[in-house]
Design a protein around this motif. Sequence first.
Motif, PDB file in Angstrom:
ATOM      1  N   GLY A 167       0.820  -1.216   0.000  1.00  0.00           N
ATOM      2  CA  GLY A 167       0.000   0.000   0.000  1.00  0.00           C
ATOM      3  C   GLY A 167       0.858   1.272   0.000  1.00  0.00           C
ATOM      4  N   GLY A 168       0.160   2.408   0.080  1.00  0.00           N
ATOM      5  CA  GLY A 168       0.860   3.688   0.111  1.00  0.00           C
ATOM      6  C   GLY A 168       0.735   4.459  -1.175  1.00  0.00           C
ATOM      7  N   THR A 169       0.025   3.897  -2.085  1.00  0.00           N
ATOM      8  CA  THR A 169      -0.199   4.617  -3.344  1.00  0.00           C
ATOM      9  C   THR A 169      -1.641   5.071  -3.382  1.00  0.00           C
ATOM     10  OG1 THR A 169      -0.860   2.643  -4.572  1.00  0.00           O
ATOM     11  CG2 THR A 169       1.509   3.161  -4.489  1.00  0.00           C
ATOM     12  N   THR A 170      -1.892   5.865  -4.367  1.00  0.00           N
ATOM     13  CA  THR A 170      -3.266   6.363  -4.487  1.00  0.00           C
ATOM     14  C   THR A 170      -4.244   5.229  -4.715  1.00  0.00           C
ATOM     15  OG1 THR A 170      -2.416   8.421  -5.404  1.00  0.00           O
ATOM     16  CG2 THR A 170      -4.753   7.965  -5.762  1.00  0.00           C
ATOM     17  N   PHE A 171      -3.806   4.240  -5.508  1.00  0.00           N
ATOM     18  CA  PHE A 171      -4.735   3.141  -5.866  1.00  0.00           C
ATOM     19  C   PHE A 171      -4.761   2.047  -4.811  1.00  0.00           C
ATOM     20  CE2 PHE A 171      -3.367   5.096  -9.857  1.00  0.00           C
ATOM     21  CZ  PHE A 171      -4.586   5.431 -10.404  1.00  0.00           C
ATOM     22  N   CYS A 172      -3.688   1.867  -4.145  1.00  0.00           N
ATOM     23  CA  CYS A 172      -3.629   0.801  -3.127  1.00  0.00           C
ATOM     24  C   CYS A 172      -3.122   1.405  -1.839  1.00  0.00           C
ATOM     25  CB  CYS A 172      -2.704  -0.310  -3.564  1.00  0.00           C
ATOM     26  SG  CYS A 172      -3.236  -1.161  -5.049  1.00  0.00           S
ATOM     27  N   PRO A 173      -4.002   2.016  -1.093  1.00  0.00           N
ATOM     28  CA  PRO A 173      -3.550   2.692   0.111  1.00  0.00           C
ATOM     29  C   PRO A 173      -3.083   1.722   1.193  1.00  0.00           C
ATOM     30  CG  PRO A 173      -5.928   2.704  -0.016  1.00  0.00           C
ATOM     31  CD  PRO A 173      -5.449   2.134  -1.305  1.00  0.00           C
ATOM     32  N   GLU A 174      -3.492   0.398   1.118  1.00  0.00           N
ATOM     33  CA  GLU A 174      -3.135  -0.563   2.153  1.00  0.00           C
ATOM     34  C   GLU A 174      -2.425  -1.760   1.529  1.00  0.00           C
ATOM     35  OE1 GLU A 174      -6.729  -1.644   4.036  1.00  0.00           O
ATOM     36  OE2 GLU A 174      -7.097   0.365   4.895  1.00  0.00           O
ATOM     37  N   ASN A 175      -1.750  -2.479   2.403  1.00  0.00           N
ATOM     38  CA  ASN A 175      -1.132  -3.738   1.950  1.00  0.00           C
ATOM     39  C   ASN A 175      -2.210  -4.839   1.850  1.00  0.00           C
ATOM     40  OD1 ASN A 175       1.399  -2.505   1.979  1.00  0.00           O
ATOM     41  ND2 ASN A 175       1.780  -3.065   4.129  1.00  0.00           N
ATOM     42  N   ASN A 176      -2.148  -5.670   0.789  1.00  0.00           N
ATOM     43  CA  ASN A 176      -3.119  -6.776   0.583  1.00  0.00           C
ATOM     44  C   ASN A 176      -2.391  -8.024   0.078  1.00  0.00           C
ATOM     45  OD1 ASN A 176      -5.921  -5.591   0.980  1.00  0.00           O
ATOM     46  ND2 ASN A 176      -5.014  -4.102  -0.442  1.00  0.00           N
ATOM     47  N   ASN A 177      -2.883  -9.184   0.563  1.00  0.00           N
ATOM     48  CA  ASN A 177      -2.387 -10.485   0.078  1.00  0.00           C
ATOM     49  C   ASN A 177      -3.518 -11.225  -0.646  1.00  0.00           C
ATOM     50  OD1 ASN A 177       0.124 -10.049   1.299  1.00  0.00           O
ATOM     51  ND2 ASN A 177      -0.620 -10.873   3.270  1.00  0.00           N
ATOM     52  N   HIS A 178      -3.190 -11.733  -1.802  1.00  0.00           N
ATOM     53  CA  HIS A 178      -4.184 -12.491  -2.600  1.00  0.00           C
ATOM     54  C   HIS A 178      -3.621 -13.876  -2.919  1.00  0.00           C
ATOM     55  CE1 HIS A 178      -6.713  -8.925  -3.215  1.00  0.00           C
ATOM     56  NE2 HIS A 178      -5.566  -8.250  -3.379  1.00  0.00           N
ATOM     57  N   THR A 179      -4.385 -14.960  -2.564  1.00  0.00           N
ATOM     58  CA  THR A 179      -3.955 -16.351  -2.824  1.00  0.00           C
ATOM     59  C   THR A 179      -4.880 -16.984  -3.865  1.00  0.00           C
ATOM     60  OG1 THR A 179      -3.144 -16.558  -0.557  1.00  0.00           O
ATOM     61  CG2 THR A 179      -3.561 -18.601  -1.777  1.00  0.00           C
ATOM     62  N   PHE A 180      -4.288 -17.714  -4.776  1.00  0.00           N
ATOM     63  CA  PHE A 180      -5.075 -18.430  -5.797  1.00  0.00           C
ATOM     64  C   PHE A 180      -4.400 -19.766  -6.087  1.00  0.00           C
ATOM     65  CE2 PHE A 180      -1.987 -15.832  -7.981  1.00  0.00           C
ATOM     66  CZ  PHE A 180      -1.511 -16.648  -8.996  1.00  0.00           C
ATOM     67  N   SER A 181      -5.192 -20.725  -6.662  1.00  0.00           N
ATOM     68  CA  SER A 181      -4.705 -22.078  -6.963  1.00  0.00           C
ATOM     69  C   SER A 181      -4.786 -22.355  -8.450  1.00  0.00           C
ATOM     70  CB  SER A 181      -5.516 -23.131  -6.199  1.00  0.00           C
ATOM     71  OG  SER A 181      -5.392 -22.943  -4.804  1.00  0.00           O
ATOM     72  N   ILE A 182      -3.834 -23.116  -8.930  1.00  0.00           N
ATOM     73  CA  ILE A 182      -3.841 -23.596 -10.317  1.00  0.00           C
ATOM     74  C   ILE A 182      -3.835 -25.123 -10.269  1.00  0.00           C
ATOM     75  CG2 ILE A 182      -2.571 -23.711 -12.484  1.00  0.00           C
ATOM     76  CD1 ILE A 182      -1.430 -20.965 -11.828  1.00  0.00           C
ATOM     77  N   ILE A 183      -4.868 -25.748 -10.871  1.00  0.00           N
ATOM     78  CA  ILE A 183      -4.983 -27.222 -10.919  1.00  0.00           C
ATOM     79  C   ILE A 183      -4.520 -27.699 -12.286  1.00  0.00           C
ATOM     80  CG2 ILE A 183      -6.534 -29.183 -10.767  1.00  0.00           C
ATOM     81  CD1 ILE A 183      -8.319 -27.506  -8.947  1.00  0.00           C
ATOM     82  N   VAL A 184      -3.553 -28.592 -12.282  1.00  0.00           N
ATOM     83  CA  VAL A 184      -3.058 -29.185 -13.518  1.00  0.00           C
ATOM     84  C   VAL A 184      -3.606 -30.605 -13.607  1.00  0.00           C
ATOM     85  CG1 VAL A 184      -1.041 -29.828 -14.855  1.00  0.00           C
ATOM     86  CG2 VAL A 184      -0.991 -27.768 -13.410  1.00  0.00           C
ATOM     87  N   GLU A 185      -4.503 -30.888 -14.544  1.00  0.00           N
ATOM     88  CA  GLU A 185      -5.107 -32.211 -14.698  1.00  0.00           C
ATOM     89  C   GLU A 185      -4.392 -32.980 -15.797  1.00  0.00           C
ATOM     90  OE1 GLU A 185      -9.211 -31.627 -15.456  1.00  0.00           O
ATOM     91  OE2 GLU A 185      -9.706 -31.159 -13.370  1.00  0.00           O
ATOM     92  N   ALA A 186      -4.281 -34.313 -15.546  1.00  0.00           N
ATOM     93  CA  ALA A 186      -3.672 -35.169 -16.577  1.00  0.00           C
ATOM     94  C   ALA A 186      -4.608 -35.290 -17.764  1.00  0.00           C
ATOM     95  CB  ALA A 186      -3.382 -36.548 -15.988  1.00  0.00           C
ATOM     96  N   CYS A 187      -4.035 -35.365 -18.922  1.00  0.00           N
ATOM     97  CA  CYS A 187      -4.850 -35.572 -20.125  1.00  0.00           C
ATOM     98  C   CYS A 187      -5.496 -36.947 -20.052  1.00  0.00           C
ATOM     99  CB  CYS A 187      -3.982 -35.468 -21.375  1.00  0.00           C
ATOM    100  SG  CYS A 187      -3.283 -33.828 -21.629  1.00  0.00           S
ATOM    101  N   PRO A 188      -6.728 -37.078 -20.494  1.00  0.00           N
ATOM    102  CA  PRO A 188      -7.379 -38.394 -20.448  1.00  0.00           C
ATOM    103  C   PRO A 188      -6.614 -39.401 -21.295  1.00  0.00           C
ATOM    104  CG  PRO A 188      -8.599 -36.862 -21.827  1.00  0.00           C
ATOM    105  CD  PRO A 188      -7.566 -36.054 -21.115  1.00  0.00           C
ATOM    106  N   CYS A 189      -6.585 -40.674 -20.777  1.00  0.00           N
ATOM    107  CA  CYS A 189      -5.857 -41.733 -21.491  1.00  0.00           C
ATOM    108  C   CYS A 189      -6.514 -41.998 -22.825  1.00  0.00           C
ATOM    109  CB  CYS A 189      -5.835 -42.998 -20.653  1.00  0.00           C
ATOM    110  SG  CYS A 189      -4.813 -42.864 -19.184  1.00  0.00           S
ATOM    111  N   SER A 190      -5.685 -42.231 -23.782  1.00  0.00           N
ATOM    112  CA  SER A 190      -6.206 -42.510 -25.118  1.00  0.00           C
ATOM    113  C   SER A 190      -5.774 -43.893 -25.605  1.00  0.00           C
ATOM    114  CB  SER A 190      -5.701 -41.432 -26.092  1.00  0.00           C
ATOM    115  OG  SER A 190      -4.277 -41.410 -26.097  1.00  0.00           O
ATOM    116  N   VAL A 191      -5.559 -44.828 -24.666  1.00  0.00           N
ATOM    117  CA  VAL A 191      -5.170 -46.179 -25.046  1.00  0.00           C
ATOM    118  C   VAL A 191      -6.368 -47.112 -24.866  1.00  0.00           C
ATOM    119  CG1 VAL A 191      -4.367 -46.873 -22.751  1.00  0.00           C
ATOM    120  CG2 VAL A 191      -3.398 -47.965 -24.769  1.00  0.00           C
TER     121      VAL A 191
END
Length: 324
Positions: free
Chosen positions: A10-34
């Motif tokens: 924070g400390g700027t005009t747009f972000c006056p405060e400190n903020n933490n943002h958490t997100f997840s990325i799921i990597v799925e296996a490609c379906p078997c083609s055999v």
Amino acid sequence: TYNYTVNSVGGTTFCPENNNHTFSIIVEACPCSVTASASQIEFCEGAGNTIDLNATFLQDATYSWSDGTTEIGATQNLTGIVLPSTPGTYTYTLTATESTGVNCVSPISITVHPNPIANAGSDQALTCLNNAVTLDGSPSTTGVNYAWVGPGITSSRSIATPTANAPGTYILQVTNPTTGCVSTNDTVTVILNTVPPSAAINGNLIITPCLSNSTVLNATTNISGATYSWTGTGITGATNTSSVTVNQAGQYSVTITNPTNGCTSATNVNVTIFNPPAPSIFSDTVMCATDFNIPLDSIYSYAGGYWREQNNLGTFTPSMGIPN
């Protein structure tokens, strides 16, 4: 799954405060083609059935085939895999492992159908009572098709119980139309049993009234348990026994039946009545004391008669007996 956190200061005009943002990325296996496949998936019971197992191509993969208990191969395709001979459903599983370590699994089931069991029934006999028999085919399962082969089938050969009128060997084979599986052949033998019993009559065929007013006739045969039937005008008792008493002259017949095959034999004899003749000799003769030899001459000779002097005097030469 990969988790990421973004920190904003924070400390700027747009972000006056400190903020933490958490997100997840799921990597799925490609379906078997055999995909696993087989050269054939249905068989009939029996030794020597084999299949080829095939797998679709998967880039940079390794392959493993299992019969549920052990690994049976480690290549993409397998040939000449021997199936169990016992009826049942057997599953073969393909595992293809990608370069990323992902396992692709594809099972395939193979069915071994039981063969129907043919039963041609017990051996049978053509007899004097039955000139045809009914064969008795009984399979282990319902809904099968029948096929009989034999020398004397007079009805349809494609039914369970055809009629046959000739001796020989008859073969039955049954097919399950649903699975196409065929039984092992079963056989039944039809024999010819038409031998008649022997028949003979013995006994005294002459009734001599001065000795007896009847005689006994005995029937004999080579069959145990045979039945008898007598005919004749002078039978005094039952006519269904092996021996009968008769008191009249005439012809007497007996029919003997073998109860096993119904075959019969008949024979007959003639019974006569004998009335012995009254003996007659020449007239009285006077003889001298010095002449003791007198020829006697019977008018009628009959075997079994004899001479006798009524007062038991004198002798006979030859001795008393059958005269010449």
